[in-house]
Write a protein that holds these residues in place. Sequence first.
Motif, PDB file in Angstrom:
ATOM      1  N   THR A   1       0.788  -1.230   0.000  1.00  0.00           N
ATOM      2  CA  THR A   1       0.000   0.000   0.000  1.00  0.00           C
ATOM      3  C   THR A   1       0.819   1.279   0.000  1.00  0.00           C
ATOM      4  OG1 THR A   1      -0.139  -0.070   2.431  1.00  0.00           O
ATOM      5  CG2 THR A   1      -1.917  -1.133   1.191  1.00  0.00           C
ATOM      6  N   GLU A   2       2.084   1.203   0.405  1.00  0.00           N
ATOM      7  CA  GLU A   2       2.879   2.422   0.578  1.00  0.00           C
ATOM      8  C   GLU A   2       2.942   3.274  -0.676  1.00  0.00           C
ATOM      9  OE1 GLU A   2       7.364   3.786   2.007  1.00  0.00           O
ATOM     10  OE2 GLU A   2       7.004   1.734   1.333  1.00  0.00           O
ATOM     11  N   HIS A   3       3.385   2.678  -1.818  1.00  0.00           N
ATOM     12  CA  HIS A   3       3.550   3.498  -3.019  1.00  0.00           C
ATOM     13  C   HIS A   3       2.203   3.855  -3.652  1.00  0.00           C
ATOM     14  CE1 HIS A   3       3.242  -0.505  -4.795  1.00  0.00           C
ATOM     15  NE2 HIS A   3       3.090   0.037  -5.994  1.00  0.00           N
ATOM     16  N   TYR A   4       1.165   3.027  -3.414  1.00  0.00           N
ATOM     17  CA  TYR A   4      -0.163   3.357  -3.936  1.00  0.00           C
ATOM     18  C   TYR A   4      -0.693   4.624  -3.254  1.00  0.00           C
ATOM     19  CZ  TYR A   4      -4.993   2.781  -5.468  1.00  0.00           C
ATOM     20  OH  TYR A   4      -6.230   2.971  -6.040  1.00  0.00           O
ATOM     21  N   ARG A   5      -0.506   4.708  -1.954  1.00  0.00           N
ATOM     22  CA  ARG A   5      -0.950   5.896  -1.216  1.00  0.00           C
ATOM     23  C   ARG A   5      -0.144   7.121  -1.650  1.00  0.00           C
ATOM     24  NH1 ARG A   5      -1.680   5.195   5.077  1.00  0.00           N
ATOM     25  NH2 ARG A   5      -2.717   7.194   4.662  1.00  0.00           N
ATOM     26  N   HIS A   6       1.141   6.905  -1.928  1.00  0.00           N
ATOM     27  CA  HIS A   6       1.991   8.027  -2.335  1.00  0.00           C
ATOM     28  C   HIS A   6       1.594   8.563  -3.708  1.00  0.00           C
ATOM     29  CE1 HIS A   6       5.575  10.435  -3.137  1.00  0.00           C
ATOM     30  NE2 HIS A   6       5.718   9.758  -4.269  1.00  0.00           N
ATOM     31  N   HIS A   7       1.465   7.658  -4.684  1.00  0.00           N
ATOM     32  CA  HIS A   7       1.197   8.091  -6.057  1.00  0.00           C
ATOM     33  C   HIS A   7      -0.257   8.509  -6.267  1.00  0.00           C
ATOM     34  CE1 HIS A   7       5.117   7.259  -7.762  1.00  0.00           C
ATOM     35  NE2 HIS A   7       5.104   6.039  -7.264  1.00  0.00           N
ATOM     36  N   ARG A   8      -1.183   7.816  -5.635  1.00  0.00           N
ATOM     37  CA  ARG A   8      -2.607   8.071  -5.876  1.00  0.00           C
ATOM     38  C   ARG A   8      -3.245   8.933  -4.790  1.00  0.00           C
ATOM     39  NH1 ARG A   8      -4.345   4.805 -10.089  1.00  0.00           N
ATOM     40  NH2 ARG A   8      -2.485   4.532 -11.389  1.00  0.00           N
ATOM     41  N   LYS A   9      -2.478   9.328  -3.795  1.00  0.00           N
ATOM     42  CA  LYS A   9      -3.007  10.133  -2.689  1.00  0.00           C
ATOM     43  C   LYS A   9      -4.244   9.476  -2.083  1.00  0.00           C
ATOM     44  CE  LYS A   9       0.177  12.959  -4.031  1.00  0.00           C
ATOM     45  NZ  LYS A   9       1.497  12.902  -3.365  1.00  0.00           N
ATOM     46  N   ALA A  10      -4.192   8.158  -1.961  1.00  0.00           N
ATOM     47  CA  ALA A  10      -5.336   7.387  -1.479  1.00  0.00           C
ATOM     48  C   ALA A  10      -5.300   7.268   0.040  1.00  0.00           C
ATOM     49  CB  ALA A  10      -5.335   5.997  -2.112  1.00  0.00           C
ATOM     50  N   SER A  11      -6.443   6.987   0.600  1.00  0.00           N
ATOM     51  CA  SER A  11      -6.532   6.741   2.036  1.00  0.00           C
ATOM     52  C   SER A  11      -6.024   5.338   2.337  1.00  0.00           C
ATOM     53  CB  SER A  11      -7.980   6.876   2.506  1.00  0.00           C
ATOM     54  OG  SER A  11      -8.779   5.829   1.961  1.00  0.00           O
ATOM     55  N   ALA A  12      -5.789   5.065   3.619  1.00  0.00           N
ATOM     56  CA  ALA A  12      -5.308   3.745   4.020  1.00  0.00           C
ATOM     57  C   ALA A  12      -6.316   2.660   3.644  1.00  0.00           C
ATOM     58  CB  ALA A  12      -5.040   3.731   5.524  1.00  0.00           C
ATOM     59  N   GLU A  13      -7.608   2.945   3.794  1.00  0.00           N
ATOM     60  CA  GLU A  13      -8.631   1.953   3.474  1.00  0.00           C
ATOM     61  C   GLU A  13      -8.714   1.706   1.969  1.00  0.00           C
ATOM     62  OE1 GLU A  13     -11.559  -0.902   3.907  1.00  0.00           O
ATOM     63  OE2 GLU A  13     -10.112  -0.056   5.314  1.00  0.00           O
ATOM     64  N   GLU A  14      -8.627   2.770   1.176  1.00  0.00           N
ATOM     65  CA  GLU A  14      -8.639   2.600  -0.281  1.00  0.00           C
ATOM     66  C   GLU A  14      -7.450   1.761  -0.734  1.00  0.00           C
ATOM     67  OE1 GLU A  14     -10.728   6.814  -1.753  1.00  0.00           O
ATOM     68  OE2 GLU A  14      -8.559   6.711  -1.369  1.00  0.00           O
ATOM     69  N   ALA A  15      -6.283   2.034  -0.166  1.00  0.00           N
ATOM     70  CA  ALA A  15      -5.086   1.277  -0.527  1.00  0.00           C
ATOM     71  C   ALA A  15      -5.220  -0.185  -0.108  1.00  0.00           C
ATOM     72  CB  ALA A  15      -3.855   1.903   0.118  1.00  0.00           C
ATOM     73  N   ARG A  16      -5.805  -0.406   1.063  1.00  0.00           N
ATOM     74  CA  ARG A  16      -5.993  -1.778   1.540  1.00  0.00           C
ATOM     75  C   ARG A  16      -6.929  -2.552   0.610  1.00  0.00           C
ATOM     76  NH1 ARG A  16      -9.742  -4.544   4.026  1.00  0.00           N
ATOM     77  NH2 ARG A  16      -9.173  -6.305   5.386  1.00  0.00           N
ATOM     78  N   LEU A  17      -8.024  -1.943   0.198  1.00  0.00           N
ATOM     79  CA  LEU A  17      -8.960  -2.607  -0.707  1.00  0.00           C
ATOM     80  C   LEU A  17      -8.308  -2.921  -2.047  1.00  0.00           C
ATOM     81  CD1 LEU A  17     -12.214  -0.547   0.007  1.00  0.00           C
ATOM     82  CD2 LEU A  17     -11.699  -2.896   0.733  1.00  0.00           C
ATOM     83  N   ARG A  18      -7.486  -1.990  -2.521  1.00  0.00           N
ATOM     84  CA  ARG A  18      -6.763  -2.218  -3.782  1.00  0.00           C
ATOM     85  C   ARG A  18      -5.781  -3.378  -3.630  1.00  0.00           C
ATOM     86  NH1 ARG A  18      -6.620  -2.103  -9.265  1.00  0.00           N
ATOM     87  NH2 ARG A  18      -4.554  -1.540 -10.059  1.00  0.00           N
ATOM     88  N   ALA A  19      -5.101  -3.448  -2.500  1.00  0.00           N
ATOM     89  CA  ALA A  19      -4.144  -4.528  -2.267  1.00  0.00           C
ATOM     90  C   ALA A  19      -4.848  -5.883  -2.237  1.00  0.00           C
ATOM     91  CB  ALA A  19      -3.391  -4.286  -0.961  1.00  0.00           C
ATOM     92  N   VAL A  20      -5.984  -5.956  -1.561  1.00  0.00           N
ATOM     93  CA  VAL A  20      -6.745  -7.207  -1.505  1.00  0.00           C
ATOM     94  C   VAL A  20      -7.195  -7.606  -2.911  1.00  0.00           C
ATOM     95  CG1 VAL A  20      -8.884  -8.280  -0.684  1.00  0.00           C
ATOM     96  CG2 VAL A  20      -7.493  -6.894   0.879  1.00  0.00           C
ATOM     97  N   GLU A  21      -7.674  -6.628  -3.681  1.00  0.00           N
ATOM     98  CA  GLU A  21      -8.123  -6.886  -5.050  1.00  0.00           C
ATOM     99  C   GLU A  21      -7.004  -7.478  -5.895  1.00  0.00           C
ATOM    100  OE1 GLU A  21      -9.442  -4.362  -9.060  1.00  0.00           O
ATOM    101  OE2 GLU A  21      -9.193  -3.334  -7.120  1.00  0.00           O
ATOM    102  N   LEU A  22      -5.797  -6.899  -5.798  1.00  0.00           N
ATOM    103  CA  LEU A  22      -4.674  -7.368  -6.611  1.00  0.00           C
ATOM    104  C   LEU A  22      -4.176  -8.722  -6.136  1.00  0.00           C
ATOM    105  CD1 LEU A  22      -3.256  -6.067  -9.075  1.00  0.00           C
ATOM    106  CD2 LEU A  22      -4.733  -4.515  -7.840  1.00  0.00           C
ATOM    107  N   LEU A  23      -4.150  -8.948  -4.836  1.00  0.00           N
ATOM    108  CA  LEU A  23      -3.723 -10.263  -4.346  1.00  0.00           C
ATOM    109  C   LEU A  23      -4.673 -11.355  -4.825  1.00  0.00           C
ATOM    110  CD1 LEU A  23      -2.554  -9.556  -0.667  1.00  0.00           C
ATOM    111  CD2 LEU A  23      -1.129  -9.958  -2.684  1.00  0.00           C
ATOM    112  N   GLU A  24      -5.953 -11.056  -4.840  1.00  0.00           N
ATOM    113  CA  GLU A  24      -6.922 -12.027  -5.361  1.00  0.00           C
ATOM    114  C   GLU A  24      -6.736 -12.231  -6.856  1.00  0.00           C
ATOM    115  OE1 GLU A  24     -10.604 -10.292  -4.162  1.00  0.00           O
ATOM    116  OE2 GLU A  24     -10.598 -11.255  -2.162  1.00  0.00           O
ATOM    117  N   LYS A  25      -6.440 -11.149  -7.564  1.00  0.00           N
ATOM    118  CA  LYS A  25      -6.256 -11.235  -9.013  1.00  0.00           C
ATOM    119  C   LYS A  25      -5.057 -12.112  -9.383  1.00  0.00           C
ATOM    120  CE  LYS A  25      -7.207  -7.604 -11.500  1.00  0.00           C
ATOM    121  NZ  LYS A  25      -8.278  -8.092 -12.413  1.00  0.00           N
TER     122      LYS A  25
END
Length: 332
Positions: free
Chosen positions: A117-141
């Motif tokens: 989540t670290e670089h996703y939050r940095h580049h996309r200015k996302a919240s911790a929860e948004e980054a967490r959901l994205r991480a779960v999505e990609l791990l499942e993918k």
Amino acid sequence: MVTDEIVLDVKGLTVDIATPRGTLHVVRDISLQVKRGETLCIVGESGCGKSITSLSMMGLLPKTAKRNSRVFEFLGEDLTRATNSRINDLRGNRMAMIFQEPMTALNPAYTIGDQLTEHYRHHRKASAEEARLRAVELLEKVGIASAAERLGQYPHQLSGGLRQRVMIAMALMCGPELLIADEPSTALDVTIQAQILRLLADLQDELGIAMVLITHDLGVVARIADRVAVMYAGQIVEEGAAADIFAAPQHPYTRGLISCIPIPGKTIPGGKLGTIPGVVPSLIGEMKGCAFKDRCAHAQARCSETIPLHKTHQGQQWRCVMNEMNPSGAGQ
């Protein structure tokens, strides 16, 4: 699907490293292009400059290395003039890399979730929860079960195959348009290797990513490549469509590599495979003529002179004093 849009365009790339013995010319005047949806495989023996080439594309060279190029463009943007800030904006965001050994690339002191989540939050200015959901999505993918639970684990708690999948998910977090994979299936067993390669191919088709795959395994190349660049002693000695390279390799080094591959139904069990005698030459100092000449059965006096570039109508090109090699002469 491969399109005509050029994602990466490199011309005249060189990488030099100063050493106590002299300048090490790791990469010597190479040029390549990668289109959207295309997989370019760079293949060659260990020590030929493949990994340094991939690191130079990402701007991750050591401080002692000096990179130069006539053209270095990403989606039409001239990166030779880009600031460090601009490169940092692109790297890990629109350009991503899968490193060779996930156990050393992943930080053992941080959880998988923190590193995803670290670089996703940095580049996309996302919240911790948004980054967490994205991480779960990609791990499942990428095929990791119980993805949400994995976020709290550390790298040492995962198998080699799972760590490699985490590396792929990390590279895809920001939806890159260029993915560089440096030997992504090294040290994995054959079954996991096949799964990782299929995963990369499926994700590329789904997301339209341009991919540069670094490998020494021609079996991997045969399964995944659209085009192949054969690298030797810091130079690209042959390049073309994968089907053309395997059907009619022109450079004697390419022929030697292919002759080393066992062919089901043709290679006699227990029989000898082809070999290439000698070792890759030192890349310190000036190198005249063909770098392969001391290992080549077809070497002649003019191999020490300027080596011409030959090209077919299909776009296959190679550097050799001979315009067309004898197909039966591979590795002799």
